[in-house]
Scaffold this active site. Structure first.
Site, PDB file in Angstrom:
ATOM      1  N   GLY A 261      18.467 -14.065  99.473  1.00  0.00           N
ATOM      2  CA  GLY A 261      17.764 -15.346  99.310  1.00  0.00           C
ATOM      3  C   GLY A 261      18.376 -16.115  98.166  1.00  0.00           C
ATOM      4  CB  SER A 262      17.870 -15.901  94.498  1.00  0.00           C
ATOM      5  OG  SER A 262      16.586 -16.475  94.448  1.00  0.00           O
TER       6      SER A 262
ATOM      7  CD  GLU B 249      16.741 -27.877 100.412  1.00  0.00           C
ATOM      8  OE1 GLU B 249      17.650 -28.442  99.771  1.00  0.00           O
ATOM      9  OE2 GLU B 249      16.226 -28.345 101.441  1.00  0.00           O
TER      10      GLU B 249
HETATM   11  N1  CAA Z   1      29.434 -26.992  94.072  1.00  0.00           N
HETATM   12  C1  CAA Z   1      30.662 -26.524  94.376  1.00  0.00           C
HETATM   13  N2  CAA Z   1      31.028 -25.250  94.180  1.00  0.00           N
HETATM   14  C2  CAA Z   1      30.121 -24.412  93.666  1.00  0.00           C
HETATM   15  C3  CAA Z   1      28.830 -24.816  93.318  1.00  0.00           C
HETATM   16  C4  CAA Z   1      28.495 -26.181  93.541  1.00  0.00           C
HETATM   17  N3  CAA Z   1      27.281 -26.644  93.259  1.00  0.00           N
HETATM   18  N4  CAA Z   1      28.146 -23.771  92.835  1.00  0.00           N
HETATM   19  C5  CAA Z   1      28.988 -22.728  92.857  1.00  0.00           C
HETATM   20  N5  CAA Z   1      30.179 -23.115  93.358  1.00  0.00           N
HETATM   21  C6  CAA Z   1      31.385 -22.319  93.549  1.00  0.00           C
HETATM   22  C7  CAA Z   1      31.916 -21.815  92.193  1.00  0.00           C
HETATM   23  O1  CAA Z   1      32.760 -22.774  91.613  1.00  0.00           O
HETATM   24  C8  CAA Z   1      32.666 -20.572  92.621  1.00  0.00           C
HETATM   25  O2  CAA Z   1      33.894 -20.955  93.212  1.00  0.00           O
HETATM   26  P1  CAA Z   1      35.297 -20.221  92.833  1.00  0.00           P
HETATM   27  O3  CAA Z   1      35.137 -18.784  93.154  1.00  0.00           O
HETATM   28  O4  CAA Z   1      36.279 -20.935  93.689  1.00  0.00           O
HETATM   29  O5  CAA Z   1      35.476 -20.454  91.362  1.00  0.00           O
HETATM   30  C9  CAA Z   1      31.809 -20.037  93.755  1.00  0.00           C
HETATM   31  O6  CAA Z   1      31.062 -21.128  94.256  1.00  0.00           O
HETATM   32  C10 CAA Z   1      30.868 -18.934  93.321  1.00  0.00           C
HETATM   33  O7  CAA Z   1      30.105 -19.422  92.234  1.00  0.00           O
HETATM   34  P2  CAA Z   1      29.137 -18.486  91.416  1.00  0.00           P
HETATM   35  O8  CAA Z   1      29.916 -17.273  90.959  1.00  0.00           O
HETATM   36  O9  CAA Z   1      28.432 -19.295  90.404  1.00  0.00           O
HETATM   37  O10 CAA Z   1      28.152 -18.013  92.573  1.00  0.00           O
HETATM   38  P3  CAA Z   1      26.948 -17.019  92.574  1.00  0.00           P
HETATM   39  O11 CAA Z   1      27.079 -16.115  93.733  1.00  0.00           O
HETATM   40  O12 CAA Z   1      26.779 -16.415  91.209  1.00  0.00           O
HETATM   41  O13 CAA Z   1      25.691 -17.979  92.881  1.00  0.00           O
HETATM   42  C11 CAA Z   1      23.956 -19.614  92.549  1.00  0.00           C
HETATM   43  C12 CAA Z   1      25.379 -19.134  92.205  1.00  0.00           C
HETATM   44  C13 CAA Z   1      23.817 -20.995  91.946  1.00  0.00           C
HETATM   45  C14 CAA Z   1      22.893 -18.695  91.974  1.00  0.00           C
HETATM   46  C15 CAA Z   1      23.793 -19.700  94.089  1.00  0.00           C
HETATM   47  O14 CAA Z   1      23.832 -18.430  94.661  1.00  0.00           O
HETATM   48  C16 CAA Z   1      22.524 -20.389  94.540  1.00  0.00           C
HETATM   49  O15 CAA Z   1      22.456 -21.607  94.564  1.00  0.00           O
HETATM   50  N6  CAA Z   1      21.477 -19.593  94.950  1.00  0.00           N
HETATM   51  C17 CAA Z   1      20.291 -20.169  95.549  1.00  0.00           C
HETATM   52  C18 CAA Z   1      20.403 -20.241  97.038  1.00  0.00           C
HETATM   53  C19 CAA Z   1      19.510 -21.286  97.640  1.00  0.00           C
HETATM   54  O16 CAA Z   1      19.311 -22.359  97.080  1.00  0.00           O
HETATM   55  N7  CAA Z   1      19.016 -21.008  98.836  1.00  0.00           N
HETATM   56  C20 CAA Z   1      18.237 -21.966  99.546  1.00  0.00           C
HETATM   57  C21 CAA Z   1      18.204 -21.645 100.984  1.00  0.00           C
HETATM   58  S1  CAA Z   1      18.116 -23.062 102.017  1.00  0.00           S
HETATM   59  C22 CAA Z   1      16.513 -23.574 102.028  1.00  0.00           C
HETATM   60  O17 CAA Z   1      15.718 -23.148 101.244  1.00  0.00           O
HETATM   61  C23 CAA Z   1      16.203 -24.635 103.030  1.00  0.00           C
HETATM   62  C24 CAA Z   1      14.781 -24.853 103.318  1.00  0.00           C
HETATM   63  O18 CAA Z   1      14.027 -23.962 103.614  1.00  0.00           O
HETATM   64  C25 CAA Z   1      14.262 -26.218 103.312  1.00  0.00           C
END
Ligand code: CAA
Length: 381
Positions: free
Chosen positions: A131-132, A364
């Site tokens: 999820g997260s 989200e």
């Molecule tokens: N824009 C562009 N690239 C991004 C980015 C962004 N906002 N955020 C991360 N990246 C890229 C990083 O630059 C990195 O790229 P490189 O390897 O090329 O350098 C890559 O992604 C990995 O980044 P992280 O190591 O920071 O990634 P992570 O695995 O640690 O996760 C996180 C980061 C912000 C916690 C992410 O996992 C996240 O947003 N989690 C939440 C998920 C979420 O929002 N789910 C919602 C589901 S949809 C929903 O809810 C719809 C609904 O019901 C209405």
């Protein structure tokens, strides 16, 4: 600095407000009670151009900007937050990435009917164990010749029971974690190997339906990959940056509705010989509610403005979402307090607003995830 809307933005806001007041608001209580999907209202949102607000007309949209989308989302969500999220998912989680990453054929064949509101889309990222942390996903996709084979399960997918298309995120190589993820365009109706689960019974936003999507060796042409192989995580993250503006706007709408109800009630309800609005304890609560709502609105509009001007907005959309969601929780709690015992009854709309508010703090990206995003930007300097 100019804090004024354009004529176009105001015209769309007026149109959305009229539609919300006349056609959505009178249905909201009933939709919530029955957990009913408002197919007719969604079709009308399409006719009004609100299912693809910021998509150019050549691909079925209205050609407005994200600020306009925020204004329209607030109005629709003020009337019915469930209807608001149906609109938000289609606009920001489906049309937006299709426009940004789609090939010309994908835009013509898949985006255009979605942006025109003739079809509905959903966004398949979340899984039972991811999820997260979506990089931990288990859904797989592998290319065999010129076909893609998709297998796995997505859960909590907003719009899935009613949608025609899903953007599914799947790994092509689990060892690579986020670098192995691809985005795939999956038709949901009558496609072999695809099954959409029953709708979940939710606490709030009950007009919007959510369910699982199961995929068993689903065959798709390679042309259904959205963006390049291994680019899916980037597609998901950039899409969520924009999606969070939509959810912040939904929170604005819910909070605005709760404030309006509270203002009306406080002017009418009397205790100790005068309307409760004239007791400072209540008047100050109303003052805080109005102030916090405006602060959230400004954060949300700033994020949308930055997106419209093609400037970085990832941190700002996370700030808007976490502040608006938590503001919405505080404000809907106070709205019940203003209503006293009546606020605890289903008969009063603030009870629905209170239940609807909670999800903005979760989907989200939870508020904790927004703080991770914001702090990582701040620490980078
Ligand atoms: N824009 C562009 N690239 C991004 C980015 C962004 N906002 N955020 C991360 N990246 C890229 C990083 O630059 C990195 O790229 P490189 O390897 O090329 O350098 C890559 O992604 C990995 O980044 P992280 O190591 O920071 O990634 P992570 O695995 O640690 O996760 C996180 C980061 C912000 C916690 C992410 O996992 C996240 O947003 N989690 C939440 C998920 C979420 O929002 N789910 C919602 C589901 S949809 C929903 O809810 C719809 C609904 O019901 C209405």
């Amino acid at each position: 600095m100019k804090l004024e809307f354009t004529e176009d933005q105001l015209a769309v806001q007026r149109m959305a407000r009229e539609f919300a007041d006349e056609q959505v608001a009178p249905r909201a209580k009933d939709l919530d009670e029955k957990g009913e999907y408002p197919a007719d209202l969604v079709a009308k949102l399409g006719e009004l151009g609100l299912m693809g607000v910021a998509i150019p007309p050549e691909y079925g949209g209205s050609g407005f900007d994200y600020v306009t989308y925020v204004l329209a989302m607030e109005e629709i969500s003020r009337a019915c937050a469930g209807t608001g999220v149906i609109m938000s998912v289609n606009n920001s989680l489906v049309c937006d990435p299709l426009y940004k990453y789609g090939t010309d054929a994908q835009k013509k064949d898949i985006l255009a009917p979605l942006a025109a509101g003739k079809q509905l889309g959903c966004f398949g990222l979340t899984e039972p164990g991811a999820g997260s942390d979506p990089a931990a996903m288990r859904t797989t996709v592998r290319q065999v010749g010129d076909e893609l084979l998709l297998s796995g399960e997505k859960i909590f997918i907003t719009n899935a029971p009613n949608a025609d298309w899903a953007i599914i995120f799947a790994t092509e190589d689990k060892e690579l974690r986020h670098k192995g993820v691809s985005a795939v365009l999956l038709p949901l109706k009558n496609h072999p190997g695809v099954s959409v689960g029953p709708k979940e019974i939710k606490m709030g936003i009950r007009a919007s339906h959510s369910s699982s999507i199961c995929m068993e060796e689903v065959k798709l042409p390679v042309s259904h990959r959205l963006g390049d192989r291994g680019m899916g995580f980037k597609v998901a993250m950039t899409t969520l940056d924009a999606g969070r503006i939509g959810i912040a706007s939904q929170a604005l709408g819910i909070a605005a509705a709760a404030l309006n109800e509270s203002l009306a009630y406080a002017k009418e309800r009397e205790t100790f010989g005068k309307p409760i609005a004239q007791h400072q304890a209540v008047a100050f609560m109303l003052a805080d509610m109005g102030t916090e709502l405006d602060a959230a609105r400004l954060l949300t509009l700033r994020a949308a403005f930055l997106k419209d001007h093609k400037r970085p907005f990832s941190k700002e959309s996370a700030m808007a979402k976490v502040f608006a969601a938590e503001m919405c929780m505080r404000l809907t709690t106070k709205a019940i307090q203003v209503h006293g015992g009546y606020g605890y009854l289903k008969e009063y709309a603030v009870e629905r607003h209170f239940r609807d508010a909670k999800i903005t703090d979760i989907y989200e990206g939870t508020s904790e995830i927004q703080r991770l995003v914001i702090s990582s930007h701040l620490l980078k300097g």
